[in-house]
Motif scaffolding. Structure first.
Motif, mmCIF file in Angstrom:
data_model
loop_
_atom_site.group_PDB
_atom_site.id
_atom_site.type_symbol
_atom_site.label_atom_id
_atom_site.label_comp_id
_atom_site.label_asym_id
_atom_site.label_seq_id
_atom_site.Cartn_x
_atom_site.Cartn_y
_atom_site.Cartn_z
ATOM 1 N N LEU A 179 0.801 -1.216 0.000
ATOM 2 C CA LEU A 179 0.000 0.000 0.000
ATOM 3 C C LEU A 179 0.836 1.270 0.000
ATOM 4 O O LEU A 179 0.292 2.371 -0.081
ATOM 5 N N GLY A 180 2.141 1.127 0.113
ATOM 6 C CA GLY A 180 3.023 2.287 0.102
ATOM 7 C C GLY A 180 3.438 2.757 1.470
ATOM 8 O O GLY A 180 4.188 3.735 1.587
ATOM 9 N N SER A 181 2.998 2.104 2.505
ATOM 10 C CA SER A 181 3.384 2.478 3.860
ATOM 11 C C SER A 181 4.809 2.022 4.134
ATOM 12 O O SER A 181 5.182 0.880 3.808
ATOM 13 N N PHE A 182 5.563 2.909 4.732
ATOM 14 C CA PHE A 182 6.981 2.625 4.952
ATOM 15 C C PHE A 182 7.376 3.226 6.298
ATOM 16 O O PHE A 182 7.159 4.411 6.544
ATOM 17 N N HIS A 183 7.940 2.408 7.165
ATOM 18 C CA HIS A 183 8.293 2.849 8.513
ATOM 19 C C HIS A 183 9.669 2.312 8.873
ATOM 20 O O HIS A 183 9.983 1.146 8.599
ATOM 21 N N CYS A 184 10.482 3.166 9.486
ATOM 22 C CA CYS A 184 11.838 2.793 9.896
ATOM 23 C C CYS A 184 12.004 3.028 11.393
ATOM 24 O O CYS A 184 11.499 4.008 11.945
ATOM 25 N N ARG A 185 12.720 2.147 12.020
ATOM 26 C CA ARG A 185 13.012 2.261 13.454
ATOM 27 C C ARG A 185 14.518 2.135 13.649
ATOM 28 O O ARG A 185 15.103 1.105 13.319
ATOM 29 N N PRO A 186 15.162 3.155 14.175
ATOM 30 C CA PRO A 186 16.621 3.091 14.353
ATOM 31 C C PRO A 186 17.010 2.209 15.534
ATOM 32 O O PRO A 186 16.193 1.918 16.421
ATOM 33 N N HIS A 187 18.265 1.792 15.542
ATOM 34 C CA HIS A 187 18.815 1.057 16.675
ATOM 35 C C HIS A 187 19.157 2.074 17.765
ATOM 36 O O HIS A 187 20.122 2.841 17.636
ATOM 37 N N PHE A 188 18.377 2.092 18.822
ATOM 38 C CA PHE A 188 18.565 3.113 19.846
ATOM 39 C C PHE A 188 19.770 2.840 20.735
ATOM 40 O O PHE A 188 20.290 3.746 21.364
ATOM 41 N N THR A 189 20.207 1.633 20.827
ATOM 42 C CA THR A 189 21.339 1.299 21.676
ATOM 43 C C THR A 189 22.254 0.349 20.923
ATOM 44 O O THR A 189 21.817 -0.457 20.105
ATOM 45 N N ILE A 190 23.549 0.463 21.196
ATOM 46 C CA ILE A 190 24.524 -0.400 20.531
ATOM 47 C C ILE A 190 24.758 -1.698 21.295
ATOM 48 O O ILE A 190 25.383 -2.619 20.775
ATOM 49 N N PHE A 191 24.254 -1.773 22.528
ATOM 50 C CA PHE A 191 24.523 -2.961 23.332
ATOM 51 C C PHE A 191 23.636 -4.137 22.946
ATOM 52 O O PHE A 191 23.970 -5.284 23.216
ATOM 53 N N LYS A 192 22.480 -3.873 22.324
ATOM 54 C CA LYS A 192 21.589 -4.942 21.901
ATOM 55 C C LYS A 192 21.776 -5.319 20.446
ATOM 56 O O LYS A 192 21.098 -6.215 19.948
ATOM 57 N N VAL A 193 22.672 -4.614 19.760
ATOM 58 C CA VAL A 193 22.949 -4.920 18.356
ATOM 59 C C VAL A 193 23.912 -6.099 18.291
ATOM 60 O O VAL A 193 24.848 -6.210 19.103
#
Length: 229
Positions: A56-70
């Motif tokens: 449908l064209g919906s697009f959502h991004c969520r950044p990595h807020f912490t480097i310890f869980k990456v």
């Protein structure tokens, strides 16, 4: 103006731009659309954000807020790509100073050393990017072909191919820069010898030869002190 250095600069700067684009991209790995026909959704994941979109064209991004869980491999790829971009930036600056067509950088010998340094830094930048992209791709392919891996499987994203292409361009440009210093050694140097004394002696010999006397005169006797009394 050296054509080899211009070609090397084009390769290096082009590769540097590709590295920047790959580092900032969110398409390092993507879910295959063939496996999500019913829901018509797909997920993009990059080094900095996770994004999801649908038909449908919906697009959502969520950044990595912490480097310890990456995960560890993502952090390693982050460091390698940041190093690649930083090295590529400094290599581009060194390349501009090492070009023969610029007025900065000192003499031709100094410019050749700077150009060689730029080539080495470009090669290091390409190697860092090649290592980071290959490490990320190896993780994706390992999970994809693992039959015991039950979580969501991903495929190679466009950012990986951009990173590989940029790394190749940086390495090619760096090699050309390193070999461009041989152009200075191939440039012939014209030498000019002073023949003033020889021409004077030859003219004096011709003058005596015109009177039929072919024997050489002693220059020390001609300039004796009695000749001026």
């Amino acid at each position: 103006m050296s054509r080899a250095q211009i070609s090397a600069l084009v390769f290096g700067v082009g590769g540097f731009g590709a590295l920047v684009a790959a580092t900032a991209s969110n398409e390092w790995k993507v879910t295959t659309r063939a496996s999500s026909v019913i829901t018509a959704t797909w997920v993009y994941q990059g080094l900095w954000m996770n994004c999801a979109g649908n038909a449908l064209g919906s697009f959502h991004c969520r950044p990595h807020f912490t480097i310890f869980k990456v995960e560890g491999y993502i952090q390693a790829c982050r460091g390698l790509m940041i190093a690649a971009v930083s090295l590529g930036f400094f290599a581009s600056i060194f390349a501009l100073f090492g070009m023969k067509c610029t007025k900065v950088g000192g003499s031709d010998k100094t410019k050749a050393k700077i150009a060689c340094l730029a080539g080495i830094v470009f090669i290091l930048s390409g190697l860092c990017s090649m290592t980071g992209c290959s490490l990320y791709a190896n993780k994706i392919t390992t999970e994809f072909f693992d039959p015991l891996y039950v979580e969501q499987k991903y495929e190679l994203g466009a950012a990986l191919f951009i990173g590989w292409a940029g790394a190749s361009l940086c390495i090619i440009g760096g090699v050309i820069f390193c070999f461009s210093i041989s152009d200075n050694n191939k440039t012939p140097r014209m030498g000019y010898a002073y023949n003033g004394a020889t021409s004077a002696m030859s003219s004096r010999t011709k003058y005596h030869g015109g009177e039929g006397d072919f024997k050489t005169t002693n220059p020390s006797k001609q300039f004796d002190k009695n000749a001026y009394v």
